[in-house]
Design a protein around this motif. Structure first.
Motif, PDB file in Angstrom:
ATOM      1  N   ILE A  92       0.915  -1.210  -0.053  1.00  0.00           N
ATOM      2  CA  ILE A  92      -0.054   0.286  -0.137  1.00  0.00           C
ATOM      3  C   ILE A  92       0.850   1.253   0.063  1.00  0.00           C
ATOM      4  N   VAL A  93       0.663   2.062  -0.855  1.00  0.00           N
ATOM      5  CA  VAL A  93       1.178   3.392  -0.980  1.00  0.00           C
ATOM      6  C   VAL A  93       0.345   4.674  -0.649  1.00  0.00           C
ATOM      7  N   CYS A  94       0.730   5.770  -0.333  1.00  0.00           N
ATOM      8  CA  CYS A  94      -0.137   6.914   0.062  1.00  0.00           C
ATOM      9  C   CYS A  94      -0.495   7.605  -1.208  1.00  0.00           C
TER      10      CYS A  94
ATOM     11  N   ALA B 110       2.492  -1.877   4.527  1.00  0.00           N
ATOM     12  CA  ALA B 110       2.451  -0.334   4.547  1.00  0.00           C
ATOM     13  C   ALA B 110       3.839   0.273   4.064  1.00  0.00           C
ATOM     14  N   PRO B 111       3.858   1.424   3.855  1.00  0.00           N
ATOM     15  CA  PRO B 111       5.080   2.361   3.609  1.00  0.00           C
ATOM     16  C   PRO B 111       6.058   1.943   4.781  1.00  0.00           C
TER      17      PRO B 111
ATOM     18  N   SER C  85       2.064   8.885   7.814  1.00  0.00           N
ATOM     19  CA  SER C  85       2.835   8.143   8.869  1.00  0.00           C
ATOM     20  C   SER C  85       2.289   6.956   9.308  1.00  0.00           C
ATOM     21  N   VAL C  86       3.251   6.000   9.478  1.00  0.00           N
ATOM     22  CA  VAL C  86       2.804   4.533   9.814  1.00  0.00           C
ATOM     23  C   VAL C  86       3.036   4.302  11.382  1.00  0.00           C
TER      24      VAL C  86
ATOM     25  N   THR D  13      -1.249  -4.650  14.837  1.00  0.00           N
ATOM     26  CA  THR D  13      -2.087  -3.834  13.854  1.00  0.00           C
ATOM     27  C   THR D  13      -1.055  -2.730  13.447  1.00  0.00           C
ATOM     28  N   VAL D  14      -1.408  -2.211  12.293  1.00  0.00           N
ATOM     29  CA  VAL D  14      -0.839  -1.310  11.406  1.00  0.00           C
ATOM     30  C   VAL D  14      -1.734  -0.419  10.838  1.00  0.00           C
ATOM     31  N   THR D  15      -1.452   0.808  11.304  1.00  0.00           N
ATOM     32  CA  THR D  15      -2.406   2.220  10.792  1.00  0.00           C
ATOM     33  C   THR D  15      -1.524   3.198   9.985  1.00  0.00           C
ATOM     34  N   VAL D  16      -2.089   3.781   9.075  1.00  0.00           N
ATOM     35  CA  VAL D  16      -1.499   4.827   8.453  1.00  0.00           C
ATOM     36  C   VAL D  16      -2.127   6.236   8.679  1.00  0.00           C
TER      37      VAL D  16
END
Length: 199
Positions: free
Chosen positions: A21-23, A96-97, A145-146, A186-189
């Protein structure tokens, strides 16, 4: 890092097919519920209240709400218009990034960061949340930001875990983290509020 392209095709594929996934696109700071519907299809997008911190509820838009392997939750800075992404969650199989994804060990995240970092002790509401400052994973100013939270795995019942328990900051170099098999849960952007920055 390869870009995530053909968003609907990748995320509608079998869960074994992971994506980076990229922003950008649906995941950009200026995304909206309308853009998510365009990208993923109206039947796969649902907006409503979801569980928030400390027993609260927040408004969010969820992609693939009935498939935990692909579910992505979007929170909005503008909750009325469902615009301007505040955060989105990263599905279990996706990256994630920065290379962050669920299941990574503390040492693997240290390698991505280029050195040790801090995290909160476990067994309370904000337990296991990582704090990236000064490393490769430090939040870039004005960009996405991740953030990650670690969870402990199985460990011997007689192991004293006081040194990593409760409302405190601990170093990722703490040996106990390996003994309790702490891994990214868990990972959150997230994005800063662009409207607030303009004021």
């Amino acid at each position: 890092m390869r870009a995530l392209v053909l968003f609907p095709l990748l995320l509608l594929a079998a869960p074994a097919i992971a994506a980076d996934i990229v922003c950008e696109g649906p995941f950009a700071a200026d995304s909206s519920e309308a853009r998510l519907i365009e990208a993923f299809g109206k039947d796969n997008v649902m907006t409503g209240d979801v569980p928030g911190p400390e027993g609260s509820t927040v408004l969010a838009t969820t992609i693939f709400p009935n498939d935990p392997a692909k579910t992505i939750e979007f929170g909005w800075w503008d909750e009325e218009k469902h615009e301007r992404v505040a955060y989105f969650t990263v599905p279990p199989g996706d990256t994630a990034p920065g290379g962050l994804k669920q299941g990574l060990t503390v040492k693997e995240v240290e390698a991505l960061n280029g050195g040790p970092f801090q995290l909160y002790g476990f067994f309370w509401d904000y337990g296991g949340a990582a704090i990236f400052e000064g490393g490769k994973l430090a939040p870039p100013e004005g960009a996405c930001s991740v953030s990650v939270r670690f969870a402990v795995g199985d460990y011997p019942a007689d192991l004293n875990v006081d040194a990593i328990s409760g409302d405190m900051q601990i170093s990722s170099s703490e040996p106990l983290l390996e003994k309790v098999d702490a891994r990214v849960d868990t990972v959150t952007v997230g994005y800063p509020d662009s409207a607030a920055a303009e004021d």
